[in-house]
Scaffold this motif. Sequence first.
Motif, PDB file in Angstrom:
ATOM      1  N   TRP A  96       0.647  -1.093  -0.120  1.00 10.90           N
ATOM      2  CA  TRP A  96      -0.077  -0.137   0.068  1.00 10.90           C
ATOM      3  C   TRP A  96       0.834   1.294  -0.047  1.00 10.90           C
ATOM      4  O   TRP A  96       1.887   1.257   0.513  1.00 10.90           O
ATOM      5  N   HIS A  97       0.397   2.226  -0.883  1.00 11.40           N
ATOM      6  CA  HIS A  97       1.206   3.639  -0.671  1.00 11.40           C
ATOM      7  C   HIS A  97      -0.047   4.670  -0.651  1.00 11.40           C
ATOM      8  O   HIS A  97      -1.091   4.376  -1.199  1.00 11.40           O
ATOM      9  N   ASP A  98       0.385   5.591   0.229  1.00 13.24           N
ATOM     10  CA  ASP A  98      -0.499   6.872   0.101  1.00 13.24           C
ATOM     11  C   ASP A  98      -0.058   7.819  -0.816  1.00 13.24           C
ATOM     12  O   ASP A  98       1.022   8.395  -1.177  1.00 13.24           O
ATOM     13  N   THR A  99      -1.074   8.114  -1.458  1.00 17.90           N
ATOM     14  CA  THR A  99      -0.854   9.008  -2.811  1.00 17.90           C
ATOM     15  C   THR A  99      -0.940  10.590  -2.301  1.00 17.90           C
ATOM     16  O   THR A  99      -0.390  11.410  -3.153  1.00 17.90           O
ATOM     17  N   GLY A 100      -1.146  10.952  -1.261  1.00 18.79           N
ATOM     18  CA  GLY A 100      -1.004  12.227  -0.738  1.00 18.79           C
ATOM     19  C   GLY A 100      -2.178  13.234  -1.251  1.00 18.79           C
ATOM     20  O   GLY A 100      -1.927  14.437  -1.148  1.00 18.79           O
ATOM     21  N   GLY A 101      -3.056  12.557  -1.645  1.00 21.08           N
ATOM     22  CA  GLY A 101      -4.099  13.450  -2.194  1.00 21.08           C
ATOM     23  C   GLY A 101      -5.160  12.813  -3.223  1.00 21.08           C
ATOM     24  O   GLY A 101      -4.393  12.053  -4.055  1.00 21.08           O
ATOM     25  N   PHE A 102      -6.310  12.921  -3.509  1.00 21.92           N
ATOM     26  CA  PHE A 102      -7.121  12.243  -4.469  1.00 21.92           C
ATOM     27  C   PHE A 102      -6.586  12.624  -5.672  1.00 21.92           C
ATOM     28  O   PHE A 102      -6.931  11.781  -6.871  1.00 21.92           O
ATOM     29  N   ASP A 103      -6.269  13.778  -6.004  1.00 15.89           N
ATOM     30  CA  ASP A 103      -5.912  14.301  -7.267  1.00 15.89           C
ATOM     31  C   ASP A 103      -4.761  13.737  -7.939  1.00 15.89           C
ATOM     32  O   ASP A 103      -4.407  13.957  -9.293  1.00 15.89           O
ATOM     33  N   ASN A 104      -3.723  12.975  -7.178  1.00 20.14           N
ATOM     34  CA  ASN A 104      -2.600  12.430  -7.500  1.00 20.14           C
ATOM     35  C   ASN A 104      -2.899  10.863  -7.894  1.00 20.14           C
ATOM     36  O   ASN A 104      -1.916  10.294  -8.384  1.00 20.14           O
TER      37      ASN A 104
END
Length: 297
Positions: A96-104
């Motif tokens: 799992w990776h945190d994208t840092g935002g929906f727009d990413n």
Amino acid sequence: MKKQSILALFLALGGMQQVIAAEQTVPAKNNFTVTADETLKAKLPADILQRGYIVAGTNPNTPPTTFYQEDNKTLAGREIDIMSAVAERLGVQVQWHDTGGFDNIIPGLKSGRYDVALSNINATQKRLEQVDFVSYYDASRLGVISRKDASIPEFTELTQVCGKEIGAGAGTTQINRLNEASKTCESQGKPPIKVAVFPDLPAGVQAVVSGRVPMFFGPYEGLTWQVKTVKPLTMSGQISVNDAPVSIAFPKDSQLEEAVQAALNSLIKDGTYQKILDHWSIGFGAVKESKRNQDIF
């Protein structure tokens, strides 16, 4: 407000998610264990079979979708359990990776950073031009929250609140729906809806709690969780829509799609899928079959 209460509110809103840097592999808690199916495993692309895991991006911002637990390190939620069960059925793991935002999310898929992404993503024809989809959750119920002391009358149509200010998350289909409703208001000779855009759901919820905006529009299941957790809040609007299901997103023409779709339908058939949704009290959103790309619509 006592210090412990402030901390509890902050955790409920997912405000501490930024402790974990975007793109960093993060641990996740999986609440279900399923057996692998060798026939389905054979559908996996060779590169994923060789490495033994699927890279999944998510934007953790609220229960019960995907969120950080109280340790601020470990992911949990509906999407963690769904994708983990899919991977186990295919005989591999999930990184799992945190994208840092929906727009990413879409840029991350297009650049190859993620094999899949799960973040309450509605399949749309416009998004389908950039990424592919495998459906897994009925998102036809949306909600609008407000403070209880605002005494906003309950409503079922956005045009019932023409002239009011409503927030929604950046890049979401809720922004488009608010803009469309605002145009309808004006065509009826009423004042437009003032649309406030927030980076994500927690920011919007915090804005309602603090009184910066009177209402916030978003996924029903996530906002229901907030209403149960944050005492000043209430559900003022329940909106039924005909949106396509929430889906797992993939890079265009990904060879992984067939395997994931087959694993999802296997989980639906054996009852594991329903158990996952019921665990998070959102069984009302279950789909009868996982579909892919144009078949979704």
